[in-house]
Scaffold this motif. Structure first.
Motif, PDB file in Angstrom:
ATOM      1  N   TYR A  36       0.400  10.059   6.807  1.00 39.86           N
ATOM      2  CA  TYR A  36       0.723   9.248   7.967  1.00 39.86           C
ATOM      3  C   TYR A  36       1.443  10.122   8.991  1.00 39.86           C
ATOM      4  O   TYR A  36       2.048  11.139   8.654  1.00 39.86           O
ATOM      5  CB  TYR A  36       1.672   8.097   7.588  1.00 39.86           C
ATOM      6  CG  TYR A  36       1.020   6.907   6.939  1.00 39.86           C
ATOM      7  CD1 TYR A  36       0.765   6.890   5.571  1.00 39.86           C
ATOM      8  CD2 TYR A  36       0.680   5.785   7.683  1.00 39.86           C
ATOM      9  CE1 TYR A  36       0.184   5.776   4.969  1.00 39.86           C
ATOM     10  CE2 TYR A  36       0.098   4.665   7.087  1.00 39.86           C
ATOM     11  CZ  TYR A  36      -0.143   4.683   5.735  1.00 39.86           C
ATOM     12  OH  TYR A  36      -0.713   3.579   5.142  1.00 39.86           O
ATOM     13  N   LEU A  44       3.788   3.986  12.484  1.00 40.73           N
ATOM     14  CA  LEU A  44       3.210   4.807  11.424  1.00 40.73           C
ATOM     15  C   LEU A  44       1.692   4.694  11.485  1.00 40.73           C
ATOM     16  O   LEU A  44       1.120   3.634  11.237  1.00 40.73           O
ATOM     17  CB  LEU A  44       3.705   4.335  10.058  1.00 40.73           C
ATOM     18  CG  LEU A  44       5.183   4.579   9.772  1.00 40.73           C
ATOM     19  CD1 LEU A  44       5.576   3.924   8.469  1.00 40.73           C
ATOM     20  CD2 LEU A  44       5.483   6.060   9.724  1.00 40.73           C
TER      21      LEU A  44
ATOM     22  N   TYR B  32      -1.395  -9.513   2.200  1.00 39.75           N
ATOM     23  CA  TYR B  32      -0.229  -8.908   1.547  1.00 39.75           C
ATOM     24  C   TYR B  32       0.585  -8.231   2.619  1.00 39.75           C
ATOM     25  O   TYR B  32       0.054  -7.468   3.431  1.00 39.75           O
ATOM     26  CB  TYR B  32      -0.709  -7.906   0.489  1.00 39.75           C
ATOM     27  CG  TYR B  32       0.389  -7.259  -0.309  1.00 39.75           C
ATOM     28  CD1 TYR B  32       0.454  -5.875  -0.443  1.00 39.75           C
ATOM     29  CD2 TYR B  32       1.351  -8.020  -0.978  1.00 39.75           C
ATOM     30  CE1 TYR B  32       1.452  -5.287  -1.196  1.00 39.75           C
ATOM     31  CE2 TYR B  32       2.335  -7.436  -1.726  1.00 39.75           C
ATOM     32  CZ  TYR B  32       2.385  -6.066  -1.831  1.00 39.75           C
ATOM     33  OH  TYR B  32       3.367  -5.484  -2.582  1.00 39.75           O
ATOM     34  N   LEU B  34       4.451  -6.362   3.764  1.00 36.04           N
ATOM     35  CA  LEU B  34       5.603  -5.624   3.256  1.00 36.04           C
ATOM     36  C   LEU B  34       6.535  -5.271   4.407  1.00 36.04           C
ATOM     37  O   LEU B  34       6.123  -5.153   5.558  1.00 36.04           O
ATOM     38  CB  LEU B  34       5.165  -4.314   2.583  1.00 36.04           C
ATOM     39  CG  LEU B  34       4.087  -4.354   1.524  1.00 36.04           C
ATOM     40  CD1 LEU B  34       2.700  -4.212   2.149  1.00 36.04           C
ATOM     41  CD2 LEU B  34       4.310  -3.239   0.510  1.00 36.04           C
ATOM     42  N   TYR B  36       9.372  -2.185   5.254  1.00 35.65           N
ATOM     43  CA  TYR B  36       9.940  -0.906   4.884  1.00 35.65           C
ATOM     44  C   TYR B  36      11.127  -0.628   5.780  1.00 35.65           C
ATOM     45  O   TYR B  36      11.162  -1.024   6.946  1.00 35.65           O
ATOM     46  CB  TYR B  36       8.909   0.215   5.061  1.00 35.65           C
ATOM     47  CG  TYR B  36       7.930   0.367   3.916  1.00 35.65           C
ATOM     48  CD1 TYR B  36       6.809  -0.455   3.819  1.00 35.65           C
ATOM     49  CD2 TYR B  36       8.127   1.332   2.940  1.00 35.65           C
ATOM     50  CE1 TYR B  36       5.925  -0.319   2.780  1.00 35.65           C
ATOM     51  CE2 TYR B  36       7.241   1.474   1.894  1.00 35.65           C
ATOM     52  CZ  TYR B  36       6.139   0.647   1.820  1.00 35.65           C
ATOM     53  OH  TYR B  36       5.260   0.786   0.785  1.00 35.65           O
ATOM     54  N   PHE B  46      10.535   1.129   0.503  1.00 33.29           N
ATOM     55  CA  PHE B  46      10.111  -0.249   0.371  1.00 33.29           C
ATOM     56  C   PHE B  46      11.307  -1.185   0.277  1.00 33.29           C
ATOM     57  O   PHE B  46      12.294  -0.893  -0.411  1.00 33.29           O
ATOM     58  CB  PHE B  46       9.236  -0.388  -0.874  1.00 33.29           C
ATOM     59  CG  PHE B  46       8.929  -1.810  -1.245  1.00 33.29           C
ATOM     60  CD1 PHE B  46       9.587  -2.421  -2.307  1.00 33.29           C
ATOM     61  CD2 PHE B  46       8.003  -2.536  -0.529  1.00 33.29           C
ATOM     62  CE1 PHE B  46       9.309  -3.723  -2.657  1.00 33.29           C
ATOM     63  CE2 PHE B  46       7.719  -3.844  -0.866  1.00 33.29           C
ATOM     64  CZ  PHE B  46       8.378  -4.438  -1.938  1.00 33.29           C
ATOM     65  N   SER B  51       3.132 -12.103  -0.745  1.00 33.96           N
ATOM     66  CA  SER B  51       1.704 -12.366  -0.817  1.00 33.96           C
ATOM     67  C   SER B  51       1.400 -13.594   0.023  1.00 33.96           C
ATOM     68  O   SER B  51       2.262 -14.459   0.219  1.00 33.96           O
ATOM     69  CB  SER B  51       1.300 -12.604  -2.267  1.00 33.96           C
ATOM     70  OG  SER B  51       0.021 -13.176  -2.348  1.00 33.96           O
ATOM     71  N   HIS B  95      -7.663  -7.524   1.241  1.00 35.66           N
ATOM     72  CA  HIS B  95      -8.561  -7.203   0.139  1.00 35.66           C
ATOM     73  C   HIS B  95      -9.996  -7.349   0.612  1.00 35.66           C
ATOM     74  O   HIS B  95     -10.370  -8.374   1.165  1.00 35.66           O
ATOM     75  CB  HIS B  95      -8.308  -8.131  -1.048  1.00 35.66           C
ATOM     76  CG  HIS B  95      -7.079  -7.789  -1.792  1.00 35.66           C
ATOM     77  ND1 HIS B  95      -5.827  -8.201  -1.380  1.00 35.66           N
ATOM     78  CD2 HIS B  95      -6.870  -7.046  -2.905  1.00 35.66           C
ATOM     79  CE1 HIS B  95      -4.924  -7.744  -2.222  1.00 35.66           C
ATOM     80  NE2 HIS B  95      -5.522  -7.040  -3.148  1.00 35.66           N
ATOM     81  N   GLN B 100      -7.983  -3.403  -2.528  1.00 32.10           N
ATOM     82  CA  GLN B 100      -6.962  -3.544  -1.488  1.00 32.10           C
ATOM     83  C   GLN B 100      -7.168  -2.482  -0.425  1.00 32.10           C
ATOM     84  O   GLN B 100      -7.307  -1.297  -0.742  1.00 32.10           O
ATOM     85  CB  GLN B 100      -5.567  -3.406  -2.079  1.00 32.10           C
ATOM     86  CG  GLN B 100      -4.447  -3.623  -1.070  1.00 32.10           C
ATOM     87  CD  GLN B 100      -3.079  -3.557  -1.700  1.00 32.10           C
ATOM     88  OE1 GLN B 100      -2.939  -3.285  -2.883  1.00 32.10           O
ATOM     89  NE2 GLN B 100      -2.050  -3.816  -0.924  1.00 32.10           N
ATOM     90  N   ASN B 102      -6.074  -0.280   3.063  1.00 32.69           N
ATOM     91  CA  ASN B 102      -4.895   0.511   3.381  1.00 32.69           C
ATOM     92  C   ASN B 102      -3.878  -0.302   4.161  1.00 32.69           C
ATOM     93  O   ASN B 102      -4.221  -1.249   4.871  1.00 32.69           O
ATOM     94  CB  ASN B 102      -5.308   1.739   4.184  1.00 32.69           C
ATOM     95  CG  ASN B 102      -6.171   2.679   3.382  1.00 32.69           C
ATOM     96  OD1 ASN B 102      -5.923   2.920   2.210  1.00 32.69           O
ATOM     97  ND2 ASN B 102      -7.205   3.225   4.016  1.00 32.69           N
ATOM     98  N   LEU B 103      -2.618   0.107   4.033  1.00 34.76           N
ATOM     99  CA  LEU B 103      -1.552  -0.572   4.767  1.00 34.76           C
ATOM    100  C   LEU B 103      -1.639  -0.232   6.244  1.00 34.76           C
ATOM    101  O   LEU B 103      -1.803   0.920   6.616  1.00 34.76           O
ATOM    102  CB  LEU B 103      -0.186  -0.148   4.231  1.00 34.76           C
ATOM    103  CG  LEU B 103       0.250  -0.717   2.880  1.00 34.76           C
ATOM    104  CD1 LEU B 103       1.627  -0.177   2.516  1.00 34.76           C
ATOM    105  CD2 LEU B 103       0.275  -2.230   2.920  1.00 34.76           C
ATOM    106  N   PHE B 105       0.616  -0.473   9.650  1.00 34.22           N
ATOM    107  CA  PHE B 105       2.021  -0.611  10.011  1.00 34.22           C
ATOM    108  C   PHE B 105       2.188  -1.006  11.466  1.00 34.22           C
ATOM    109  O   PHE B 105       1.386  -0.644  12.333  1.00 34.22           O
ATOM    110  CB  PHE B 105       2.755   0.714   9.793  1.00 34.22           C
ATOM    111  CG  PHE B 105       3.029   1.034   8.363  1.00 34.22           C
ATOM    112  CD1 PHE B 105       2.058   1.634   7.573  1.00 34.22           C
ATOM    113  CD2 PHE B 105       4.258   0.743   7.792  1.00 34.22           C
ATOM    114  CE1 PHE B 105       2.306   1.929   6.246  1.00 34.22           C
ATOM    115  CE2 PHE B 105       4.517   1.042   6.465  1.00 34.22           C
ATOM    116  CZ  PHE B 105       3.545   1.633   5.691  1.00 34.22           C
ATOM    117  N   GLY B 106       3.282  -1.725  11.729  1.00 33.63           N
ATOM    118  CA  GLY B 106       3.699  -1.968  13.093  1.00 33.63           C
ATOM    119  C   GLY B 106       4.458  -0.767  13.629  1.00 33.63           C
ATOM    120  O   GLY B 106       4.648   0.231  12.936  1.00 33.63           O
TER     121      GLY B 106
END
Lengths: 113, 115
Positions: A36, A44, B32, B34, B36, B46, B51, B95, B100, B102-103, B105-106
């Motif tokens: 990343y 990110l 999903y 999260l 960080y 994390f 969920s 999914h 799943q 990839n994440l 991010f904001g």
């Protein structure tokens, strides 16, 4: 327990020079590996990910490339750096299972001058 | 095209009060989410996840709320402490075909908790 190592912590490189950032994971086998970048005001951004040796997926077209020569080693490279390559580079891993979080390395601050 | 948006780049809160960090998403496939936390010159760590089958998840001083109809989630920190001062990233994944994704991010919100 699993650990992720990323180096160097900081790097100052001239425009046009090559780049090699290395990341290794210990304590797990066949991890998913990620690169990343955090650029100013951009959050990110996922650059590359790999689900196995020699398997690289690129998320954005750019001046960078990635390689995975060994199961737990992930390398980010460039042949000629641009000013726009400056940023904070993060390596991360997970096992790729459902609803699993990413574990990040400590990052490399790259300044291209 | 940002799929995960944190519209407040910064937030300042007094120690002991509640911090509320917001996150909006556009992809209805996300299931999903999260949060960080990131200190300067360190990798993100994390904090808490949720969920899409839930609307609330709590872990000590941290609670995440999910409003699927509004495509909005928020992180509540009560009470806020000076050590909570950091950049907070919201992330989401979906999914696809049983795997799943990839994440995503904001851009992050920088929280400053003042003594």
């Amino acid at each position: 327990s699993q650990t992720i190592h990323q180096w160097p912590a900081t790097l100052v490189q001239p425009v046009g020079s090559p780049l090699s950032l290395e990341c290794t994971v210990e304590g797990t086998s066949n991890p998913n590996l990620y690169w990343y970048r955090q650029a100013a005001g951009r959050g990110l951004q996922l650059l590359f990910y790999s689900v196995g040796i020699g398997q690289i997926s690129s998320e954005v077209p750019q001046n960078l490339s990635a390689s995975r020569p060994q199961d737990r080693q992930f390398i980010l490279s460039s042949k000629k750096l641009l000013l726009s390559d400056s940023g904070f580079y993060l390596c991360a891993w997970n096992t790729g299972t459902t609803n699993e979080k990413l574990f990040f390395g400590s990052g490399t601050q790259l300044s291209v001058l | 095209d940002q799929q995960v948006k944190q519209n407040s780049p910064s937030l300042s809160v007094q120690e002991g009060r509640i911090s509320i960090l917001n996150c909006d998403y556009t992809n209805s496939m996300f299931d999903y989410f999260l949060w960080y936390k990131k200190y300067p010159a360190e990798g993100p760590t994390f904090l808490i996840s949720i969920s899409s089958i839930k609307d609330k998840n709590e872990d000590g001083r941290f609670t995440v709320f999910l409003n699927k109809s509004a495509k909005h989630l928020s992180l509540h920190i009560v009470p806020s402490q000076p050590g909570d001062s950091a950049v907070y990233f919201c992330a989401a994944s979906a999914h696809y075909g049983g795997s799943q994704g990839n994440l995503i991010f904001g851009k992050g919100t920088k929280l400053s908790v003042k003594p």
